[in-house]
Design a protein around this motif. Structure first.
Motif, PDB file in Angstrom:
ATOM      1  N   LYS A  27      67.457  55.053  42.418  1.00 18.31           N
ATOM      2  CA  LYS A  27      66.502  55.956  43.083  1.00 18.31           C
ATOM      3  C   LYS A  27      65.414  55.104  43.729  1.00 18.31           C
ATOM      4  O   LYS A  27      64.871  54.201  43.099  1.00 18.31           O
ATOM      5  N   ASP A  28      65.095  55.392  44.998  1.00 18.76           N
ATOM      6  CA  ASP A  28      64.061  54.603  45.678  1.00 18.76           C
ATOM      7  C   ASP A  28      62.710  55.321  45.649  1.00 18.76           C
ATOM      8  O   ASP A  28      62.559  56.369  45.016  1.00 18.76           O
ATOM      9  N   ASP A  29      61.720  54.769  46.359  1.00 20.48           N
ATOM     10  CA  ASP A  29      60.347  55.265  46.310  1.00 20.48           C
ATOM     11  C   ASP A  29      60.178  56.684  46.848  1.00 20.48           C
ATOM     12  O   ASP A  29      59.260  57.394  46.443  1.00 20.48           O
ATOM     13  N   ASP A  30      61.035  57.102  47.776  1.00 15.94           N
ATOM     14  CA  ASP A  30      60.926  58.474  48.301  1.00 15.94           C
ATOM     15  C   ASP A  30      61.918  59.417  47.615  1.00 15.94           C
ATOM     16  O   ASP A  30      62.238  60.481  48.128  1.00 15.94           O
ATOM     17  N   ASN A  31      62.408  59.006  46.434  1.00 18.19           N
ATOM     18  CA  ASN A  31      63.300  59.806  45.580  1.00 18.19           C
ATOM     19  C   ASN A  31      64.705  60.013  46.150  1.00 18.19           C
ATOM     20  O   ASN A  31      65.407  60.915  45.718  1.00 18.19           O
ATOM     21  N   SER A  32      65.109  59.213  47.113  1.00 23.52           N
ATOM     22  CA  SER A  32      66.498  59.238  47.564  1.00 23.52           C
ATOM     23  C   SER A  32      67.347  58.491  46.544  1.00 23.52           C
ATOM     24  O   SER A  32      66.920  57.458  46.020  1.00 23.52           O
ATOM     25  N   VAL A  33      68.532  59.011  46.270  1.00 25.02           N
ATOM     26  CA  VAL A  33      69.393  58.415  45.254  1.00 25.02           C
ATOM     27  C   VAL A  33      70.682  57.917  45.891  1.00 25.02           C
ATOM     28  O   VAL A  33      71.356  58.653  46.607  1.00 25.02           O
ATOM     29  N   LYS A  34      70.995  56.671  45.619  1.00 24.68           N
ATOM     30  CA  LYS A  34      72.286  56.113  46.014  1.00 24.68           C
ATOM     31  C   LYS A  34      73.176  56.198  44.782  1.00 24.68           C
ATOM     32  O   LYS A  34      72.892  55.587  43.754  1.00 24.68           O
ATOM     33  N   GLN A  35      74.248  56.977  44.876  1.00 21.22           N
ATOM     34  CA  GLN A  35      75.160  57.204  43.756  1.00 21.22           C
ATOM     35  C   GLN A  35      76.120  56.023  43.606  1.00 21.22           C
ATOM     36  O   GLN A  35      76.319  55.248  44.546  1.00 21.22           O
ATOM     37  N   ILE A  36      76.738  55.926  42.447  1.00 21.61           N
ATOM     38  CA  ILE A  36      77.762  54.913  42.210  1.00 21.61           C
ATOM     39  C   ILE A  36      79.050  55.605  41.786  1.00 21.61           C
ATOM     40  O   ILE A  36      79.028  56.597  41.056  1.00 21.61           O
ATOM     41  N   GLN A  37      80.155  55.110  42.306  1.00 21.64           N
ATOM     42  CA  GLN A  37      81.487  55.547  41.890  1.00 21.64           C
ATOM     43  C   GLN A  37      82.219  54.324  41.346  1.00 21.64           C
ATOM     44  O   GLN A  37      82.221  53.271  41.972  1.00 21.64           O
ATOM     45  N   VAL A  38      82.830  54.500  40.180  1.00 14.43           N
ATOM     46  CA  VAL A  38      83.555  53.418  39.511  1.00 14.43           C
ATOM     47  C   VAL A  38      84.947  53.934  39.182  1.00 14.43           C
ATOM     48  O   VAL A  38      85.099  55.045  38.670  1.00 14.43           O
ATOM     49  N   ARG A  39      85.963  53.136  39.490  1.00 14.26           N
ATOM     50  CA  ARG A  39      87.322  53.562  39.154  1.00 14.26           C
ATOM     51  C   ARG A  39      88.103  52.423  38.502  1.00 14.26           C
ATOM     52  O   ARG A  39      87.844  51.249  38.734  1.00 14.26           O
ATOM     53  N   LEU A  40      89.059  52.840  37.663  1.00  9.37           N
ATOM     54  CA  LEU A  40      89.988  51.925  36.997  1.00  9.37           C
ATOM     55  C   LEU A  40      91.346  52.113  37.647  1.00  9.37           C
ATOM     56  O   LEU A  40      91.825  53.242  37.769  1.00  9.37           O
TER      57      LEU A  40
END
Length: 125
Positions: A44-57
């Motif tokens: 989450k950055d200073d203006d509350n934008s969120v960069k999500q993460i995707q993880v796969r096996l």
């Protein structure tokens, strides 16, 4: 066993391989016990934008499981605990397992795979 010794920033929107583990079974027809463990955290950055993460096996080019953060206004940590008895036919040939990750969404900061993420594979005879 393959393990991350430190946090690993995920800075690409396309899946990138972060851990790889190969096993050559001693006998054709045996099952493999595969375990993915650890955690991953969105950013989450200073203006509350969120960069999500995707993880796969993956086993080779086949995705076995995918985890995704979903919080829209806060940082979120995923538990990547996934045990699997893999009974796919390997014919005694080498099998490759990978953990891949990418980001989705906006935000100025990148998510990460946390230190200690691991991949364990054992042959069940």
């Amino acid at each position: 066993v393959a393990r991350l010794s430190s946090n690993l920033t995920v800075s690409n929107s396309s899946y990138q391989t972060k851990l790889t583990l190969n096993i050559t079974p001693s006998t054709s027809g045996t099952a493999l016990l595969v375990q993915m463990n650890g955690s991953a955290t969105s950013a989450k950055d200073d203006d509350n934008s969120v960069k999500q993460i995707q993880v796969r096996l993956n086993r080779g080019s086949t995705t076995l499981v995918t985890y995704t953060t979903t919080a829209t206004n806060s940082q979120q940590t995923l538990n990547l605990h996934f045990p699997l008895k893999d009974t796919s036919s390997h014919g005694g040939n080498q099998v490759t397992y990978t953990i891949q990750a990418r980001f989705t969404g906006g935000g100025d900061f990148n998510p990460r795979l946390n230190a200690g993420v691991s991949l364990i594979v054992q042959e069940i005879i």
